[in-house]
Write a protein that holds these residues in place. Structure first.
Motif, mmCIF file in Angstrom:
data_model
loop_
_atom_site.group_PDB
_atom_site.id
_atom_site.type_symbol
_atom_site.label_atom_id
_atom_site.label_comp_id
_atom_site.label_asym_id
_atom_site.label_seq_id
_atom_site.Cartn_x
_atom_site.Cartn_y
_atom_site.Cartn_z
ATOM 1 N N ILE A 161 0.856 -1.191 0.000
ATOM 2 C CA ILE A 161 0.000 0.000 0.000
ATOM 3 C C ILE A 161 0.889 1.237 0.000
ATOM 4 C CG2 ILE A 161 -1.757 1.302 1.258
ATOM 5 C CD1 ILE A 161 -2.560 -1.409 2.570
ATOM 6 N N ILE A 162 0.746 2.046 -1.020
ATOM 7 C CA ILE A 162 1.495 3.296 -1.123
ATOM 8 C C ILE A 162 0.507 4.456 -1.186
ATOM 9 C CG2 ILE A 162 3.117 4.671 -2.476
ATOM 10 C CD1 ILE A 162 4.466 2.245 -1.352
ATOM 11 N N ILE A 163 0.629 5.402 -0.268
ATOM 12 C CA ILE A 163 -0.176 6.618 -0.329
ATOM 13 C C ILE A 163 0.718 7.752 -0.821
ATOM 14 C CG2 ILE A 163 -1.479 8.344 0.971
ATOM 15 C CD1 ILE A 163 -2.498 6.165 2.769
ATOM 16 N N ASP A 164 0.355 8.280 -1.963
ATOM 17 C CA ASP A 164 1.056 9.410 -2.575
ATOM 18 C C ASP A 164 0.424 10.686 -2.021
ATOM 19 O OD1 ASP A 164 1.875 11.488 -4.194
ATOM 20 O OD2 ASP A 164 1.179 10.608 -6.078
ATOM 21 N N ALA A 165 1.097 11.276 -1.038
ATOM 22 C CA ALA A 165 0.577 12.493 -0.407
ATOM 23 C C ALA A 165 1.162 13.696 -1.147
ATOM 24 C CB ALA A 165 0.946 12.524 1.075
ATOM 25 N N GLY A 166 0.482 14.116 -2.200
ATOM 26 C CA GLY A 166 0.973 15.191 -3.045
ATOM 27 C C GLY A 166 0.510 16.559 -2.594
ATOM 28 N N SER A 167 0.883 17.564 -3.368
ATOM 29 C CA SER A 167 0.566 18.940 -2.983
ATOM 30 C C SER A 167 -0.906 19.272 -3.182
ATOM 31 C CB SER A 167 1.432 19.914 -3.788
ATOM 32 O OG SER A 167 1.218 19.733 -5.177
ATOM 33 N N THR A 168 -1.563 18.609 -4.129
ATOM 34 C CA THR A 168 -2.959 18.940 -4.419
ATOM 35 C C THR A 168 -3.948 17.902 -3.904
ATOM 36 O OG1 THR A 168 -2.777 17.887 -6.598
ATOM 37 C CG2 THR A 168 -2.339 20.253 -6.469
ATOM 38 N N GLY A 169 -3.447 16.732 -3.518
ATOM 39 C CA GLY A 169 -4.340 15.694 -3.041
ATOM 40 C C GLY A 169 -3.551 14.465 -2.633
ATOM 41 N N SER A 170 -4.230 13.515 -2.014
ATOM 42 C CA SER A 170 -3.613 12.246 -1.621
ATOM 43 C C SER A 170 -4.242 11.133 -2.438
ATOM 44 C CB SER A 170 -3.806 11.983 -0.127
ATOM 45 O OG SER A 170 -3.146 12.968 0.644
ATOM 46 N N PRO B 7 -8.256 8.375 -5.372
ATOM 47 C CA PRO B 7 -7.724 9.696 -5.028
ATOM 48 C C PRO B 7 -8.702 10.518 -4.185
ATOM 49 C CG PRO B 7 -8.736 9.808 -7.180
ATOM 50 C CD PRO B 7 -9.037 8.420 -6.621
ATOM 51 N N LEU B 8 -8.172 11.498 -3.473
ATOM 52 C CA LEU B 8 -9.035 12.476 -2.813
ATOM 53 C C LEU B 8 -8.294 13.802 -2.687
ATOM 54 C CD1 LEU B 8 -7.932 12.902 0.321
ATOM 55 C CD2 LEU B 8 -9.228 10.842 0.762
ATOM 56 N N GLU B 9 -9.040 14.854 -2.474
ATOM 57 C CA GLU B 9 -8.485 16.197 -2.276
ATOM 58 C C GLU B 9 -9.084 16.781 -0.998
ATOM 59 O OE1 GLU B 9 -9.344 18.499 -5.770
ATOM 60 O OE2 GLU B 9 -7.844 17.466 -6.984
ATOM 61 N N PRO B 10 -8.396 17.738 -0.368
ATOM 62 C CA PRO B 10 -7.094 18.315 -0.712
ATOM 63 C C PRO B 10 -5.955 17.477 -0.161
ATOM 64 C CG PRO B 10 -7.967 19.415 1.209
ATOM 65 C CD PRO B 10 -9.014 18.406 0.788
ATOM 66 N N GLY B 11 -4.723 17.986 -0.325
ATOM 67 C CA GLY B 11 -3.545 17.281 0.158
ATOM 68 C C GLY B 11 -3.264 17.548 1.622
ATOM 69 N N VAL C 67 2.290 -0.664 4.612
ATOM 70 C CA VAL C 67 1.678 0.589 4.178
ATOM 71 C C VAL C 67 2.705 1.698 4.365
ATOM 72 C CG1 VAL C 67 0.612 0.937 6.449
ATOM 73 C CG2 VAL C 67 -0.236 2.211 4.476
ATOM 74 N N LYS C 68 2.874 2.509 3.341
ATOM 75 C CA LYS C 68 3.793 3.634 3.399
ATOM 76 C C LYS C 68 3.077 4.889 2.894
ATOM 77 C CE LYS C 68 7.737 2.201 5.060
ATOM 78 N NZ LYS C 68 9.035 2.276 4.384
ATOM 79 N N VAL C 69 3.240 5.974 3.639
ATOM 80 C CA VAL C 69 2.720 7.278 3.234
ATOM 81 C C VAL C 69 3.926 8.121 2.843
ATOM 82 C CG1 VAL C 69 1.428 9.323 3.917
ATOM 83 C CG2 VAL C 69 0.782 7.072 4.830
ATOM 84 N N LYS C 70 3.993 8.476 1.574
ATOM 85 C CA LYS C 70 5.146 9.229 1.074
ATOM 86 C C LYS C 70 4.678 10.584 0.573
ATOM 87 C CE LYS C 70 8.009 5.222 -0.054
ATOM 88 N NZ LYS C 70 9.134 5.573 0.825
ATOM 89 N N ALA C 71 5.102 11.602 1.285
ATOM 90 C CA ALA C 71 4.719 12.964 0.936
ATOM 91 C C ALA C 71 5.731 13.547 -0.056
ATOM 92 C CB ALA C 71 4.658 13.829 2.190
ATOM 93 N N THR C 72 5.239 14.386 -0.950
ATOM 94 C CA THR C 72 6.113 14.968 -1.974
ATOM 95 C C THR C 72 6.222 16.477 -1.764
ATOM 96 O OG1 THR C 72 4.240 15.021 -3.518
ATOM 97 C CG2 THR C 72 5.674 13.105 -3.602
ATOM 98 N N ALA C 73 6.197 17.234 -2.853
ATOM 99 C CA ALA C 73 6.541 18.660 -2.774
ATOM 100 C C ALA C 73 5.616 19.460 -1.862
ATOM 101 C CB ALA C 73 6.543 19.260 -4.177
ATOM 102 N N GLY C 74 4.375 19.041 -1.692
ATOM 103 C CA GLY C 74 3.452 19.783 -0.851
ATOM 104 C C GLY C 74 3.962 19.955 0.569
ATOM 105 N N LEU C 75 4.519 18.885 1.139
ATOM 106 C CA LEU C 75 5.065 18.972 2.495
ATOM 107 C C LEU C 75 6.497 19.488 2.501
ATOM 108 C CD1 LEU C 75 2.493 17.605 3.502
ATOM 109 C CD2 LEU C 75 3.929 16.169 4.972
#
Length: 441
Positions: A73-82, A106-110, A146-154
């Motif tokens: 399980i990978i959660i892509d926690a991006g700047s505009t949504g997860s 997907p869901l919004e917001p991030g 399960v991994k939550v990986k945040a990108t540029a948003g954080l």
């Protein structure tokens, strides 16, 4: 560090077929009765099962169904949504893993939108984790990572705010779900890894794993950053300042020199923020730009804050391009080797190309740099209120191609959302890495 497991099986169709035929003959001879024949009803049942399996799965897939199944399980926690990916993988021997299914939601917001309320940030992931809870068989929950990986948003938040959000995410997952939680369950992913994983995913879906130099380049435009990745064949020819971005890594059975650069703060949403200039109107602070429709007035939310924005009387393609040039000049070093690559551009590049009528289906199409210039000019001329950012966004994308990277007008690229039916994302590459680390632990 990536390992040789991060690759896709690349046997030819003929090899797969012959292998499957040999396997069938061997298993058939072992399963005969003492008289040398199976009862006719059993023969018919087995024949029907084999036919269904070969038609539905293909020779290799069908014969590999007995392999161990794994879930990541990978959660892509991006700047505009997860966005959550629930990957179903099967072991493929020395060739690593084969993707069987990617359940996506997907869901919004991030997460970065909840900077003032870390607990709410964590709870915002509940629909995604509930989705994973349904997709992974219950008896596999306890050993599904399960991994939550945040990108540029954080990355663009303060270290303290980002750390508080990630701590609350870890607590929430550990307290409410029985998935396997490893150290650093939630973390900010380095932009280099983000780009590298996206490139790996792209090549996997293209089945481009032969032990020869890879011609594929990837340009992934996100909200907070964008990444450029390709295998360099002439490291000595790279600009001096670009050489430090080359990683020597094992991929698909051989050591490769991969150029990977993440441009933090140059994603589409961050570019908007930089291009919208503050002015005072009747004592109130407003953001404006010649890239917005002249008569537009409205609100824009970004990074957990809300802004008043409005158009400018100087709105035009030329003025917008000048604004982009002044803001980002010198931020990117052109790389001549990119001209020799088969470039795949995706994420917001696909979205804006679709809005401009350049592409339609999710598999996209081949377009030129000049095509982006054309839809940018059209967007700025049209002044469409319901596409308030289309002029700004497409001028910025065209600037990246034509002026920053200095690609010629007739340079052709693939603008896509999916390849061979699969959506391009760095998440699959990250899942492969998690499986490799599990093997080594």
């Amino acid at each position: 560090m990536l390992t040789d497991e991060m690759r896709k099986r690349h046997d030819s169709k003929e090899e797969k077929y012959l292998s499957s035929r040999t396997s069938m003959r061997d298993s058939s001879s072992r399963g005969q009765t003492k008289t040398g024949r199976l009862p006719k009803p059993i023969v018919l049942i087995i024949g029907a099962a084999l036919l269904f399996g070969f038609v539905y799965y293909g020779p290799f897939d069908f014969l590999s169904l007995s392999s161990n199944t794994h879930y990541v399980i990978i959660i892509d926690a991006g700047s505009t949504g997860s966005r959550i990916h629930v990957f179903t993988l099967k072991e493929a021997g020395s060739d690593g893993y084969k993707l069987i299914k990617d359940d996506f939601y997907p869901l919004e917001p991030g997460l970065s939108s909840y900077g003032k309320d870390p607990k709410q940030a964590a709870q915002s992931l509940k629909p995604l984790l509930d989705f994973a809870h349904q997709k992974v068989p219950v008896d596999s929950h306890h050993h599904t990572v399960v991994k939550v990986k945040a990108t540029a948003g954080l990355r663009i938040l303060s270290e303290e705010v980002a750390s508080n959000i990630l701590k609350e995410v870890e607590k929430f997952v550990q307290s409410n779900y029985k998935f396997k939680t490893l150290p650093q369950l939630a973390q900010i992913m380095d932009g280099t890894d983000e780009g590298l994983f996206a490139w790996i995913s792209l090549n996997y879906f293209l089945d481009d794993w032969e032990p020869v130099p890879m011609k594929t380049a990837a340009l992934d435009l996100g909200g907070g950053s964008f990444q450029l990745i390709f295998e360099t064949e002439s490291q000595e020819q790279l600009p001096v300042e670009a050489k430090s971005n080359v990683l020597t890594i094992p991929v698909a059975g051989m050591t490769r020199n991969v150029y990977v650069r993440s441009y933090l703060g140059m994603g589409l949403k961050e570019a908007r923020k930089k291009l919208l200039k503050k002015i005072q109107i009747d004592g109130a602070e407003v953001l404006t730009s010649p890239c917005l429709p002249e008569k537009y007035e409205g609100d824009w939310e970004h990074g957990g804050a809300s802004f008043k924005i409005q158009g400018s009387s100087s709105s035009s393609y030329e003025n917008c391009l000048n604004s982009v040039e002044e803001t980002f000049s010198g931020a990117i070093t052109p790389i001549n080797e990119l001209l020799t690559k088969d470039l795949y551009a995706f994420s917001y590049i696909y979205d804006k190309a679709k809005d401009g009528g350049l592409v339609s289906g999710v598999e996209g199409s081949v377009v030129t740099v000049q095509d982006f210039a054309r839809i940018a000019q059209d967007a700025c001329r049209s002044q469409l209120i319901n596409q308030r950012f289309q002029c700004l966004d497409t001028v910025y994308i065209n600037y990246l191609f034509a002026r920053a990277f200095k690609l010629p007008a007739d340079f052709r690229m693939h603008v896509v959302k999916k390849v061979n039916g699969e959506e391009i994302s760095w998440a699959l590459g990250a899942a492969f890495k998690e499986m490799d680390e599990r093997k080594l632990s």
